[in-house]
Structure formats: C-alpha cells, structure tokens
Write a protein that holds these residues in place. Structure first.
Motif, mmCIF file in Angstrom:
data_model
loop_
_atom_site.group_PDB
_atom_site.id
_atom_site.type_symbol
_atom_site.label_atom_id
_atom_site.label_comp_id
_atom_site.label_asym_id
_atom_site.label_seq_id
_atom_site.Cartn_x
_atom_site.Cartn_y
_atom_site.Cartn_z
ATOM 1 N N LEU A 51 2.352 -2.952 12.003
ATOM 2 C CA LEU A 51 1.676 -2.047 11.070
ATOM 3 C C LEU A 51 2.038 -0.591 11.330
ATOM 4 C CD1 LEU A 51 -1.881 -3.617 10.828
ATOM 5 C CD2 LEU A 51 -0.273 -3.293 8.961
ATOM 6 N N ILE A 52 2.125 -0.221 12.596
ATOM 7 C CA ILE A 52 2.486 1.162 12.938
ATOM 8 C C ILE A 52 3.900 1.472 12.479
ATOM 9 C CG2 ILE A 52 2.972 2.695 14.895
ATOM 10 C CD1 ILE A 52 0.503 1.441 16.266
ATOM 11 N N ALA A 109 3.916 1.766 8.658
ATOM 12 C CA ALA A 109 3.296 3.018 8.216
ATOM 13 C C ALA A 109 4.207 4.210 8.482
ATOM 14 C CB ALA A 109 1.952 3.204 8.910
ATOM 15 N N PHE A 110 4.865 4.244 9.638
ATOM 16 C CA PHE A 110 5.771 5.353 9.927
ATOM 17 C C PHE A 110 6.969 5.348 8.979
ATOM 18 C CE2 PHE A 110 3.840 5.975 14.245
ATOM 19 C CZ PHE A 110 3.495 7.291 14.025
ATOM 20 N N TRP A 118 -1.096 12.437 9.059
ATOM 21 C CA TRP A 118 -1.077 10.990 8.872
ATOM 22 C C TRP A 118 -0.463 10.288 10.077
ATOM 23 C CZ3 TRP A 118 -4.125 8.286 6.212
ATOM 24 C CH2 TRP A 118 -4.580 8.682 4.973
ATOM 25 N N ALA A 119 0.571 10.881 10.668
ATOM 26 C CA ALA A 119 1.173 10.280 11.855
ATOM 27 C C ALA A 119 0.167 10.216 13.000
ATOM 28 C CB ALA A 119 2.408 11.069 12.276
ATOM 29 N N VAL A 174 -2.299 7.373 12.210
ATOM 30 C CA VAL A 174 -1.657 6.071 12.420
ATOM 31 C C VAL A 174 -1.479 5.787 13.905
ATOM 32 C CG1 VAL A 174 0.549 4.861 12.128
ATOM 33 C CG2 VAL A 174 -0.515 5.992 10.195
ATOM 34 N N PRO A 185 -3.049 2.586 10.325
ATOM 35 C CA PRO A 185 -1.992 2.177 9.388
ATOM 36 C C PRO A 185 -2.533 1.513 8.128
ATOM 37 C CG PRO A 185 -1.395 1.536 11.600
ATOM 38 C CD PRO A 185 -2.792 2.055 11.658
ATOM 39 N N TYR A 243 -3.804 4.263 5.846
ATOM 40 C CA TYR A 243 -2.696 5.003 5.249
ATOM 41 C C TYR A 243 -1.992 4.184 4.178
ATOM 42 C CZ TYR A 243 1.624 7.403 4.442
ATOM 43 O OH TYR A 243 2.661 8.020 3.822
ATOM 44 N N LEU A 244 -1.672 2.931 4.473
ATOM 45 C CA LEU A 244 -0.936 2.118 3.510
ATOM 46 C C LEU A 244 -1.757 1.861 2.252
ATOM 47 C CD1 LEU A 244 0.767 -0.377 5.972
ATOM 48 C CD2 LEU A 244 1.849 1.492 4.719
#
Length: 105
Positions: A40-41, A44-45, A61-62, A65, A73, A76-77
């Motif tokens: 997931l990380i 997301a990145f 956001w980073a 996450v 993540p 964010y997603l």
C-alpha cells in the motif's frame, strides 16, 4: 549502554514490542500484514509522484502515508480516486450508443 546496544542489535527490542520472544517465529498474519502495508505504501507513493499536486501537498501526503502505515495509504488512495472522478467525469453516450440500431438514422 552496551547492554541496550546489544539488545538492539539482536532484535530483541523489536520483538519485545510485538510480544514475541527472541527465538519465537513471526506469525503468518504479521508477515501478511507487513507485506500488505508495504504494498500500500509503494502504491500510494507511486500515485503521489505521478499527480500534479504542489510540492507542499506532496510532502504532506507523503508524511501521512509514511507515518500511518495502513490507514494513511488507504486514505490517500480513496481521496485521490474521489478527486479524480470529480474532475474527470465519465463521457456521456451519444445517440448511436443509446438507441437501437433500427431507430438510428
């Protein structure tokens, strides 16, 4: 200090946080959870890098996450999917797609 460093090197500090003894194997659910969190990380990145956010938004956001391993993540997603669908609606169908072929002239 030597004792603390020796415990850190052997990994007993991390194992004691999880409630495991130094010789005990890591449970399957913890391995699967770690792999899912890592996936997931990474996903997301990848999305963060490809979007057109400002650099401040990307850094924020980073941080979300990175510091919230599974929840960050996902947040964010999901929010990025909602934002993308709001700004890029699905195209409407034309007459040829909504009418039966015999009625279309």
């Amino acid at each position: 200090m030597e004792m603390l460093w020796g415990a850190f090197e052997s990994g007993s500090v991390q194992l004691s946080v999880l409630g495991l003894e130094p010789g005990e194997p890591i449970p399957w659910w913890l391995r699967v959870g770690g792999i899912a969190a890592a996936a997931l990380i990474v996903a997301a990145f990848m999305v963060i890098v490809q979007t057109s956010h400002s650099s401040g938004q990307k850094m924020a956001w980073a941080a979300v996450v990175l510091f919230l391993p599974i929840v960050g993540p996902l947040i964010y997603l999901i929010s990025e999917t909602i934002r993308h669908r709001r700004t890029h609606p699905r195209p409407t169908k034309g007459r040829a797609e909504t009418m039966p072929p015999e009625d279309f002239q």
